[in-house]
Design a protein around this motif. Sequence first.
Motif, PDB file in Angstrom:
ATOM      1  N   MET A 115       0.874  -1.171   0.000  1.00  0.00           N
ATOM      2  CA  MET A 115       0.000   0.000   0.000  1.00  0.00           C
ATOM      3  C   MET A 115       0.916   1.227   0.000  1.00  0.00           C
ATOM      4  O   MET A 115       1.772   1.359   0.876  1.00  0.00           O
ATOM      5  CB  MET A 115      -0.829  -0.046   1.282  1.00  0.00           C
ATOM      6  N   ASP A 116       0.763   2.129  -0.975  1.00  0.00           N
ATOM      7  CA  ASP A 116       1.624   3.314  -0.984  1.00  0.00           C
ATOM      8  C   ASP A 116       1.012   4.428  -0.127  1.00  0.00           C
ATOM      9  O   ASP A 116      -0.045   4.237   0.484  1.00  0.00           O
ATOM     10  CB  ASP A 116       1.922   3.782  -2.411  1.00  0.00           C
ATOM     11  N   ILE A 117       1.662   5.607  -0.116  1.00  0.00           N
ATOM     12  CA  ILE A 117       1.186   6.662   0.784  1.00  0.00           C
ATOM     13  C   ILE A 117      -0.173   7.222   0.367  1.00  0.00           C
ATOM     14  O   ILE A 117      -0.829   7.889   1.142  1.00  0.00           O
ATOM     15  CB  ILE A 117       2.217   7.820   0.912  1.00  0.00           C
ATOM     16  N   TYR A 118      -0.604   6.935  -0.870  1.00  0.00           N
ATOM     17  CA  TYR A 118      -1.921   7.408  -1.304  1.00  0.00           C
ATOM     18  C   TYR A 118      -3.000   6.347  -1.062  1.00  0.00           C
ATOM     19  O   TYR A 118      -4.145   6.509  -1.461  1.00  0.00           O
ATOM     20  CB  TYR A 118      -1.895   7.773  -2.795  1.00  0.00           C
ATOM     21  N   GLY A 119      -2.605   5.228  -0.442  1.00  0.00           N
ATOM     22  CA  GLY A 119      -3.582   4.187  -0.152  1.00  0.00           C
ATOM     23  C   GLY A 119      -3.859   3.276  -1.337  1.00  0.00           C
ATOM     24  O   GLY A 119      -4.786   2.478  -1.293  1.00  0.00           O
ATOM     25  N   SER A 120      -3.076   3.375  -2.412  1.00  0.00           N
ATOM     26  CA  SER A 120      -3.312   2.423  -3.505  1.00  0.00           C
ATOM     27  C   SER A 120      -2.266   1.321  -3.482  1.00  0.00           C
ATOM     28  O   SER A 120      -1.120   1.535  -3.044  1.00  0.00           O
ATOM     29  CB  SER A 120      -3.334   3.114  -4.871  1.00  0.00           C
ATOM     30  N   GLU A 121      -2.700   0.158  -3.971  1.00  0.00           N
ATOM     31  CA  GLU A 121      -1.805  -0.998  -3.975  1.00  0.00           C
ATOM     32  C   GLU A 121      -0.829  -0.868  -5.139  1.00  0.00           C
ATOM     33  O   GLU A 121      -1.243  -0.635  -6.271  1.00  0.00           O
ATOM     34  CB  GLU A 121      -2.636  -2.272  -4.120  1.00  0.00           C
ATOM     35  N   VAL A 122       0.448  -0.969  -4.842  1.00  0.00           N
ATOM     36  CA  VAL A 122       1.455  -0.839  -5.906  1.00  0.00           C
ATOM     37  C   VAL A 122       2.423  -2.021  -5.837  1.00  0.00           C
ATOM     38  O   VAL A 122       2.633  -2.592  -4.770  1.00  0.00           O
ATOM     39  CB  VAL A 122       2.286   0.461  -5.749  1.00  0.00           C
ATOM     40  N   GLY A 123       3.009  -2.348  -6.984  1.00  0.00           N
ATOM     41  CA  GLY A 123       4.062  -3.348  -7.000  1.00  0.00           C
ATOM     42  C   GLY A 123       5.261  -2.806  -6.219  1.00  0.00           C
ATOM     43  O   GLY A 123       5.343  -1.605  -5.942  1.00  0.00           O
ATOM     44  N   THR A 124       6.169  -3.685  -5.853  1.00  0.00           N
ATOM     45  CA  THR A 124       7.333  -3.247  -5.074  1.00  0.00           C
ATOM     46  C   THR A 124       8.564  -3.937  -5.634  1.00  0.00           C
ATOM     47  O   THR A 124       8.533  -5.147  -5.892  1.00  0.00           O
ATOM     48  CB  THR A 124       7.142  -3.632  -3.592  1.00  0.00           C
ATOM     49  N   MET A 125       9.618  -3.164  -5.824  1.00  0.00           N
ATOM     50  CA  MET A 125      10.767  -3.722  -6.527  1.00  0.00           C
ATOM     51  C   MET A 125      12.079  -3.092  -6.061  1.00  0.00           C
ATOM     52  O   MET A 125      12.134  -1.886  -5.800  1.00  0.00           O
ATOM     53  CB  MET A 125      10.598  -3.434  -8.026  1.00  0.00           C
ATOM     54  N   HIS A 126      13.117  -3.903  -6.012  1.00  0.00           N
ATOM     55  CA  HIS A 126      14.464  -3.362  -5.775  1.00  0.00           C
ATOM     56  C   HIS A 126      15.030  -2.923  -7.127  1.00  0.00           C
ATOM     57  O   HIS A 126      15.845  -3.613  -7.723  1.00  0.00           O
ATOM     58  CB  HIS A 126      15.362  -4.425  -5.132  1.00  0.00           C
ATOM     59  N   SER A 127      14.596  -1.773  -7.619  1.00  0.00           N
ATOM     60  CA  SER A 127      15.059  -1.319  -8.933  1.00  0.00           C
ATOM     61  C   SER A 127      16.206  -0.317  -8.815  1.00  0.00           C
ATOM     62  O   SER A 127      16.665   0.220  -9.811  1.00  0.00           O
ATOM     63  CB  SER A 127      13.904  -0.693  -9.712  1.00  0.00           C
ATOM     64  N   CYS A 128      16.659  -0.063  -7.563  1.00  0.00           N
ATOM     65  CA  CYS A 128      17.807   0.850  -7.400  1.00  0.00           C
ATOM     66  C   CYS A 128      19.042   0.057  -6.963  1.00  0.00           C
ATOM     67  O   CYS A 128      20.071   0.623  -6.625  1.00  0.00           O
ATOM     68  CB  CYS A 128      17.476   1.943  -6.386  1.00  0.00           C
ATOM     69  N   GLY A 129      18.898  -1.260  -6.947  1.00  0.00           N
ATOM     70  CA  GLY A 129      20.057  -2.094  -6.618  1.00  0.00           C
ATOM     71  C   GLY A 129      20.393  -2.165  -5.134  1.00  0.00           C
ATOM     72  O   GLY A 129      21.468  -2.644  -4.760  1.00  0.00           O
TER      73      GLY A 129
END
Length: 435
Positions: A115-129
Amino acid sequence: MKPLILLFIVILLSGFDSKKEINKWIKEDISYLRNLYIDIHKNPEISLMEKETSKKLANELNKIGFDVTENFGGYGIVGIFENGDGPNILYRTDLDALPMEEKTNLPYASKVKTMDIYGSEVGTMHSCGHDMHMTVWTGTARALIEKKDQWSGTLIMIGQPAEEIGAGAMMMLNEGLYSKFPVPDLGIALHSSPTILSGKVGFGKGYIMANTESVDITVFGEGAHGAAPHMSIDPIVTASLIVMELQTIVSRNINPLDDAVITVGSFRGGTKHNIIPDEVKLQLTIRTYKDEVRNLIHKRIKEICDGIGASVGLEKSRWPKITMPDTYTPANYNDPDLVDRLIFSASNSIGNENVVMAEPQMVGEDFARYGKTKEKIPTVMYWLGTVPEDRMNKYKNGNYALPALHSPYYYPEVEKSIETGVLVNTNALIDLFNN
Ligand SMILES: [Zn+2]
Ligand SMILES: [Zn+2]
């Protein structure tokens, strides 16, 4: 042969032998570290939510005899290993991932949703290494403890939360990092590079990353039915004018020889096709090196917003509201002497040909803060090459852009990057402790 020369050769050879021994040990540890990497990659946690990641790393340090303090400044970790007289050296990793869906199609790709800060469900990823940073950090700690007879001093391992929102370093420093634990004599960190081939590392001297700050603009209007635009002052149109006008700051107001970026990364307003809303929110990121450039950008944003507010017929009290940050992430400055020492050590570890000089970038990193306190400790952040060879070849053949950090397609070459990072860091820390 004179006894002195003989002694010198024996010392040199034993140094060479111990390096070979470290390399061998690290090679044997890679399968352990690869599993750790996959586990962290599959289970990313976004800024300020790094609870399980933090526990995992604390556990890794506990297992090998560190004195570990958890939940220090959010989910921060401080691991201390006292190993006799010598310098206090800080080595930091970050812990957080990003709220975005992974599109790499890797067999170990993250499927996590948050859940992001706007309350919507988002994918989550280590895209910054940061998953790579944590793995190399753990691997370096393991190698240094295994070879603890080869160095003396105090190793301060920092697991820092909330790097992606520029908050974590400040949270740990405000919690008393330099008063409750030994003050470091110097600090190092690495960041995955999306443009350097795995197996190599990159160094920059002086400013290597920019001042970064987030600016919010609320654009007011007067809502109406979508079919009656004449009854409204449409904030979507007003905000669009602002977005376009902001493009002229860098292109027309700033000296072309100075560096700056203004990006509108978020534009939110409205609920439905046929309703003109009464508010739009813009989120900007600003990147600079010089303070005078930063001040000019702030001044121009205000002038543009006021001017457009007046031109669309808004009352002065309803002109766009600009929220400038109280603080910003300062530019990363790599101490030139420390860079020289690290380049010397890295060249010995992986060969001259694998140590490259890297251009400064407009990205930001709050590692800068560890060197910006009153203690003024010299710090260096260097780049760890992570680009898989096949991707680099495709790029060199043209028609292919390497995925950047924060791209849903970014991924590092796992084993080679881990091995290079652990090798360079372990040898660098041993050299820094001993000289
Ligand atoms: Zn990032
Ligand atoms: Zn990062």
